[in-house]
Design a protein around this motif. Structure first.
Motif, PDB file in Angstrom:
ATOM      1  N   THR A  85       0.304  10.906 -15.268  1.00 47.29           N
ATOM      2  CA  THR A  85      -0.222   9.688 -15.886  1.00 47.29           C
ATOM      3  C   THR A  85       0.770   8.538 -15.819  1.00 47.29           C
ATOM      4  O   THR A  85       0.405   7.390 -15.544  1.00 47.29           O
ATOM      5  CB  THR A  85      -0.587   9.984 -17.358  1.00 47.29           C
ATOM      6  N   LYS A  86       2.040   8.848 -16.051  1.00 48.49           N
ATOM      7  CA  LYS A  86       3.063   7.802 -15.995  1.00 48.49           C
ATOM      8  C   LYS A  86       3.154   7.202 -14.595  1.00 48.49           C
ATOM      9  O   LYS A  86       3.255   5.979 -14.431  1.00 48.49           O
ATOM     10  CB  LYS A  86       4.411   8.391 -16.411  1.00 48.49           C
ATOM     11  N   SER A  87       3.106   8.050 -13.571  1.00 49.91           N
ATOM     12  CA  SER A  87       3.174   7.552 -12.192  1.00 49.91           C
ATOM     13  C   SER A  87       1.943   6.718 -11.845  1.00 49.91           C
ATOM     14  O   SER A  87       2.056   5.688 -11.164  1.00 49.91           O
ATOM     15  CB  SER A  87       3.298   8.726 -11.225  1.00 49.91           C
ATOM     16  N   TYR A  88       0.773   7.145 -12.311  1.00 51.05           N
ATOM     17  CA  TYR A  88      -0.445   6.383 -12.017  1.00 51.05           C
ATOM     18  C   TYR A  88      -0.390   4.994 -12.657  1.00 51.05           C
ATOM     19  O   TYR A  88      -0.765   3.988 -12.036  1.00 51.05           O
ATOM     20  CB  TYR A  88      -1.678   7.135 -12.517  1.00 51.05           C
ATOM     21  N   ASN A  89       0.052   4.926 -13.911  1.00 52.00           N
ATOM     22  CA  ASN A  89       0.155   3.626 -14.583  1.00 52.00           C
ATOM     23  C   ASN A  89       1.170   2.725 -13.889  1.00 52.00           C
ATOM     24  O   ASN A  89       0.930   1.529 -13.688  1.00 52.00           O
ATOM     25  CB  ASN A  89       0.550   3.821 -16.051  1.00 52.00           C
ATOM     26  N   ALA A  90       2.328   3.311 -13.525  1.00 50.99           N
ATOM     27  CA  ALA A  90       3.356   2.529 -12.834  1.00 50.99           C
ATOM     28  C   ALA A  90       2.862   2.050 -11.478  1.00 50.99           C
ATOM     29  O   ALA A  90       3.108   0.904 -11.071  1.00 50.99           O
ATOM     30  CB  ALA A  90       4.629   3.366 -12.677  1.00 50.99           C
ATOM     31  N   GLY A  91       2.147   2.915 -10.758  1.00 51.81           N
ATOM     32  CA  GLY A  91       1.610   2.519  -9.462  1.00 51.81           C
ATOM     33  C   GLY A  91       0.582   1.412  -9.579  1.00 51.81           C
ATOM     34  O   GLY A  91       0.539   0.503  -8.738  1.00 51.81           O
ATOM     35  N   MET A  92      -0.233   1.463 -10.641  1.00 56.79           N
ATOM     36  CA  MET A  92      -1.234   0.411 -10.818  1.00 56.79           C
ATOM     37  C   MET A  92      -0.580  -0.925 -11.146  1.00 56.79           C
ATOM     38  O   MET A  92      -0.985  -1.979 -10.622  1.00 56.79           O
ATOM     39  CB  MET A  92      -2.204   0.816 -11.941  1.00 56.79           C
ATOM     40  N   ILE A  93       0.469  -0.915 -12.002  1.00 60.30           N
ATOM     41  CA  ILE A  93       1.185  -2.160 -12.307  1.00 60.30           C
ATOM     42  C   ILE A  93       1.833  -2.717 -11.039  1.00 60.30           C
ATOM     43  O   ILE A  93       1.783  -3.916 -10.760  1.00 60.30           O
ATOM     44  CB  ILE A  93       2.245  -1.902 -13.400  1.00 60.30           C
ATOM     45  N   THR A  94       2.434  -1.834 -10.240  1.00 60.10           N
ATOM     46  CA  THR A  94       3.079  -2.262  -8.995  1.00 60.10           C
ATOM     47  C   THR A  94       2.069  -2.874  -8.034  1.00 60.10           C
ATOM     48  O   THR A  94       2.299  -3.950  -7.457  1.00 60.10           O
ATOM     49  CB  THR A  94       3.785  -1.067  -8.332  1.00 60.10           C
ATOM     50  N   ALA A  95       0.951  -2.203  -7.849  1.00 64.63           N
ATOM     51  CA  ALA A  95      -0.052  -2.681  -6.892  1.00 64.63           C
ATOM     52  C   ALA A  95      -0.675  -4.002  -7.336  1.00 64.63           C
ATOM     53  O   ALA A  95      -0.808  -4.941  -6.533  1.00 64.63           O
ATOM     54  CB  ALA A  95      -1.131  -1.619  -6.707  1.00 64.63           C
ATOM     55  N   LEU A  96      -1.029  -4.105  -8.626  1.00 66.63           N
ATOM     56  CA  LEU A  96      -1.693  -5.322  -9.101  1.00 66.63           C
ATOM     57  C   LEU A  96      -0.732  -6.509  -9.117  1.00 66.63           C
ATOM     58  O   LEU A  96      -1.141  -7.647  -8.834  1.00 66.63           O
ATOM     59  CB  LEU A  96      -2.273  -5.088 -10.496  1.00 66.63           C
ATOM     60  N   SER A  97       0.540  -6.269  -9.447  1.00 65.77           N
ATOM     61  CA  SER A  97       1.507  -7.372  -9.425  1.00 65.77           C
ATOM     62  C   SER A  97       1.704  -7.888  -8.012  1.00 65.77           C
ATOM     63  O   SER A  97       1.786  -9.104  -7.785  1.00 65.77           O
ATOM     64  CB  SER A  97       2.844  -6.910 -10.008  1.00 65.77           C
ATOM     65  N   ASN A  98       1.773  -6.981  -7.053  1.00 70.05           N
ATOM     66  CA  ASN A  98       1.973  -7.409  -5.665  1.00 70.05           C
ATOM     67  C   ASN A  98       0.726  -8.034  -5.068  1.00 70.05           C
ATOM     68  O   ASN A  98       0.819  -8.792  -4.087  1.00 70.05           O
ATOM     69  CB  ASN A  98       2.423  -6.220  -4.813  1.00 70.05           C
ATOM     70  N   ARG A  99      -0.446  -7.728  -5.631  1.00 69.01           N
ATOM     71  CA  ARG A  99      -1.673  -8.351  -5.112  1.00 69.01           C
ATOM     72  C   ARG A  99      -1.696  -9.849  -5.384  1.00 69.01           C
ATOM     73  O   ARG A  99      -2.366 -10.603  -4.677  1.00 69.01           O
ATOM     74  CB  ARG A  99      -2.921  -7.711  -5.750  1.00 69.01           C
ATOM     75  N   VAL A 100      -0.979 -10.287  -6.415  1.00 72.13           N
ATOM     76  CA  VAL A 100      -0.894 -11.738  -6.666  1.00 72.13           C
ATOM     77  C   VAL A 100      -0.207 -12.423  -5.488  1.00 72.13           C
ATOM     78  O   VAL A 100      -0.654 -13.460  -4.996  1.00 72.13           O
ATOM     79  CB  VAL A 100      -0.132 -11.995  -7.984  1.00 72.13           C
ATOM     80  N   GLY A 101       0.895 -11.828  -5.026  1.00 66.59           N
ATOM     81  CA  GLY A 101       1.571 -12.389  -3.856  1.00 66.59           C
ATOM     82  C   GLY A 101       0.731 -12.328  -2.603  1.00 66.59           C
ATOM     83  O   GLY A 101       0.764 -13.254  -1.769  1.00 66.59           O
ATOM     84  N   ASP A 102      -0.047 -11.250  -2.452  1.00 65.93           N
ATOM     85  CA  ASP A 102      -0.937 -11.157  -1.292  1.00 65.93           C
ATOM     86  C   ASP A 102      -1.972 -12.279  -1.299  1.00 65.93           C
ATOM     87  O   ASP A 102      -2.262 -12.885  -0.255  1.00 65.93           O
ATOM     88  CB  ASP A 102      -1.645  -9.800  -1.283  1.00 65.93           C
ATOM     89  N   LEU A 131       0.824  -1.216   0.000  1.00 64.10           N
ATOM     90  CA  LEU A 131       0.000   0.000   0.000  1.00 64.10           C
ATOM     91  C   LEU A 131       0.852   1.257   0.000  1.00 64.10           C
ATOM     92  O   LEU A 131       0.627   2.183  -0.799  1.00 64.10           O
ATOM     93  CB  LEU A 131      -0.923  -0.020   1.227  1.00 64.10           C
ATOM     94  N   VAL A 132       1.860   1.317   0.871  1.00 61.68           N
ATOM     95  CA  VAL A 132       2.687   2.530   0.945  1.00 61.68           C
ATOM     96  C   VAL A 132       3.549   2.674  -0.299  1.00 61.68           C
ATOM     97  O   VAL A 132       3.801   3.792  -0.756  1.00 61.68           O
ATOM     98  CB  VAL A 132       3.545   2.495   2.230  1.00 61.68           C
ATOM     99  N   SER A 133       3.997   1.555  -0.873  1.00 58.87           N
ATOM    100  CA  SER A 133       4.769   1.658  -2.116  1.00 58.87           C
ATOM    101  C   SER A 133       3.914   2.226  -3.242  1.00 58.87           C
ATOM    102  O   SER A 133       4.405   3.007  -4.069  1.00 58.87           O
ATOM    103  CB  SER A 133       5.315   0.292  -2.511  1.00 58.87           C
ATOM    104  N   TYR A 134       2.627   1.868  -3.272  1.00 53.54           N
ATOM    105  CA  TYR A 134       1.733   2.457  -4.278  1.00 53.54           C
ATOM    106  C   TYR A 134       1.612   3.968  -4.058  1.00 53.54           C
ATOM    107  O   TYR A 134       1.661   4.744  -5.019  1.00 53.54           O
ATOM    108  CB  TYR A 134       0.364   1.789  -4.187  1.00 53.54           C
ATOM    109  N   CYS A 135       1.471   4.383  -2.815  1.00 49.96           N
ATOM    110  CA  CYS A 135       1.374   5.826  -2.530  1.00 49.96           C
ATOM    111  C   CYS A 135       2.657   6.562  -2.905  1.00 49.96           C
ATOM    112  O   CYS A 135       2.611   7.722  -3.346  1.00 49.96           O
ATOM    113  CB  CYS A 135       1.060   6.050  -1.051  1.00 49.96           C
TER     114      CYS A 135
END
Length: 573
Positions: A135-152, A123-127
């Motif tokens: 836009t670039k930061s939002y896309n990167a944050g979404m890729i980061t969050a969704l990839s890590n949700r697999v591990g969660d 969560l904090v890494s997404y923030c």
């Protein structure tokens, strides 16, 4: 702003002191073989206890000391790097939350409390990735969050599967497991969770994308916190997958990740992405030695890598700051005359990454390669391992060439110099740690010497691949633009410069599944199922209810219709 500067100084002092205390405690626990286990029972359900547990041993204490030490330097470094930011207080609070989540994960021997720290990191890494709010930061944050949700989700399934064991404390029963289907499945879930957080293939695309965060965040995330959380999880759960037969799978994944990241870094021109790919290569190295069961060796390289990786990002932040936020290495050149101290720190950290003798990376990396040569492994894996090591030297010297040797290619009137006392002081301190940290850790963690006997050709292989890596990096950096166009039009540069198209697959493949899932949901759940299910039943009951009310409210009309009906029947009779 003045409050922020004083806050950074206070945090530097406090975190340094706590880090030193944790390190001394860790060394004391190591030499005296002590383990402190603190447990608090929250509730019991169906003979399964939910406990709040904390584990203090030498491994967790030394790792926490490194996290706090690097964090203290980076927070003080951010005081100057982020000095024009209006929301620097928010930034520092987010960094502190990030550090707290990592420390909570380090000292947790319980899968549920590990999940809390694990989700806090995500969560904090997404923030932090979307901190710049474009836009670039939002896309990167979404890729980061969704990839890590697999591990969660894998950790959640592990928690559900371990419900039958009566406890979620891994170290209590991990050595007494009978390796059946259940344990094999738990081990697979844990391995996939570690792969997502440490960005192994096919989850590698989020690591370079997370470079959209501020450089101090990248220095913290990619050295000792977020990406190392997966490695640390696998260090703790090592008997679960090594004895369970998953080591071959982990070895293959880590080797492919090492090769892909090292090769693609030689075709990349974004400075921060090159360093991110170097981090990915070292994570593959740690995962590969973990698959052999050498836990302490992977932990040793984890600590040494944290030092020089943080220094690499700090030096790149100073250079990017001086070049008006330009990250293209083709714009740099001849910086040794303009930024001598920064270039010196950068070259030393690159040498540590390459494993140059008697620097911090040498003590762990050379030992890993020697233990790999001692193992029973096939020729393909051996070639991939050493070739990936040579690629590490290659992209490091390519980066040094573009920074130091090549001609200056930025604006001719642009002045570049070492002017920031705060950032330079933190970099010099981290440089001393990078130079002397490896030998100090080898004396502490490996106090008993072991003799390694290898043939001359295997021992000399390390020197050969390093020399070949230097030549290859210099050769790649000297390629002219028409050669790049030739490679580009043949698809070679396009393929290797985009991480084997993994970012495109990460973005495109889920899109089709989500799109067709939406269509199926629209036609079934919102369509026929709605008409023939709950909504249709509601309409039918509403119709008959209205009809019933109309009948009850019009009894005289109904009696008249009834009399007329019987009159017609009698008339026909």
């Amino acid at each position: 702003m003045l409050f922020c500067y004083s806050l950074c100084v206070v945090l530097l002092i406090y975190l340094m002191v706590i880090s030193f205390l944790f390190f001394m405690l860790g060394v004391y626990f190591l030499f005296n073989e002590l383990v402190y286990f603190v447990e608090y029972e929250i509730f019991v359900f169906n003979s399964s206890q939910l406990l709040m547990t904390l584990l203090f041993d030498w491994m967790s204490l030394i790792f926490m000391s490194f996290v706090l030490f690097i964090s203290s330097l980076i927070i003080y470094y951010s005081k100057d790097y982020m000095r024009n930011d209006l929301f620097i207080n928010r930034f520092i609070i987010l960094v502190l939350m990030f550090i707290f989540s990592m420390m909570f994960m380090i000292i947790s021997p319980n899968l549920i409390s590990i999940l809390l720290g694990w989700d806090g990191l995500g969560l904090v890494s997404y923030c932090l990735v979307i901190y710049y709010q474009n836009t670039k930061s939002y896309n990167a944050g979404m890729i980061t969050a969704l990839s890590n949700r697999v591990g969660d989700s894998m950790l959640l399934m592990s928690i559900a599967w371990m419900f039958s064991y009566g406890s979620w404390n891994y170290f209590m029963y991990i050595d007494f497991f009978s390796f059946n289907y259940d344990v094999y499945l738990i081990g697979l879930f844990i391995v996939i969770a570690g792969m997502t957080k440490s960005a192994q293939i096919p989850f590698s695309s989020w690591l370079p994308a997370a470079m959209a965060a501020p450089t101090p965040v990248s220095s913290l995330v990619h050295s000792s916190t977020l990406v190392t959380a997966g490695v640390y999880l696998l260090i703790r759960f090592n008997p679960l997958y090594v004895n369970g037969g998953l080591s071959t799978f982990l070895l293959f994944i880590s080797l492919v990740t090492m090769f892909m990241s090292g090769f693609c870094a030689n075709f990349e021109f974004d400075m921060k992405k090159i360093i991110a790919l170097s981090t990915l290569s070292q994570l593959g190295l740690m995962m590969s030695i973990l698959s052999f069961g050498f836990v302490y060796l992977a932990y040793f390289h984890l600590l040494t890598h944290a030092l020089f990786s943080a220094l690499l990002f700090m030096c790149s932040g100073v250079i990017i700051h001086s070049f008006k936020e330009c990250q293209d290495i083709r714009c740099f050149g001849n910086l040794f005359y303009m930024m001598p101290l920064t270039c010196l720190c950068f070259i030393i950290s690159s040498f540590c990454l390459c494993g140059i003798p008697f620097l911090s990376g040498f003590y762990s990396k050379d030992l890993i390669l020697d233990m790999y040569s001692l193992g029973y492994i096939n020729m393909f894996s051996y070639f991939m391992y050493y070739f990936s090591t040579g690629l590490t030297v290659s992209y490091s010297f390519r980066l040094i060439y573009y920074l130091v040797i090549k001609d200056f290619s930025f604006y001719s009137y642009h002045a570049v110099s070492d002017t920031s006392y705060v950032m330079l002081s933190m970099m010099v301190l981290m440089t001393f740690c990078s130079v002397f940290g490896g030998c100090m850790l080898s004396w502490i963690l490996l106090p008993i010497p072991h003799m390694i006997l290898l043939p001359f050709n295997l021992k000399f292989m390390v020197v050969v691949v390093c020399m070949l890596g230097i030549w290859f990096g210099y050769f790649v950096s000297k390629i002219k633009m028409f050669d790049l166009n030739y490679l580009y039009y043949n698809g070679i540069y396009m393929f290797f410069g985009n991480m084997w198209f993994i970012p495109y697959m990460t973005m495109k493949l889920p899109f089709y599944f989500l799109f067709y899932g939406f269509k199926i949901n629209q036609s079934s759940d919102y369509g026929w199922f709605e008409l023939l299910g709950g909504q249709g039943l509601y309409l039918l009951l509403s119709y008959y209810s209205i009809l019933n009310q109309s009948i009850q409210n019009n009894t005289f009309n109904l009696f008249f219709v009834f009399i007329c009906f019987w009159f017609v029947i009698l008339l026909f009779i």
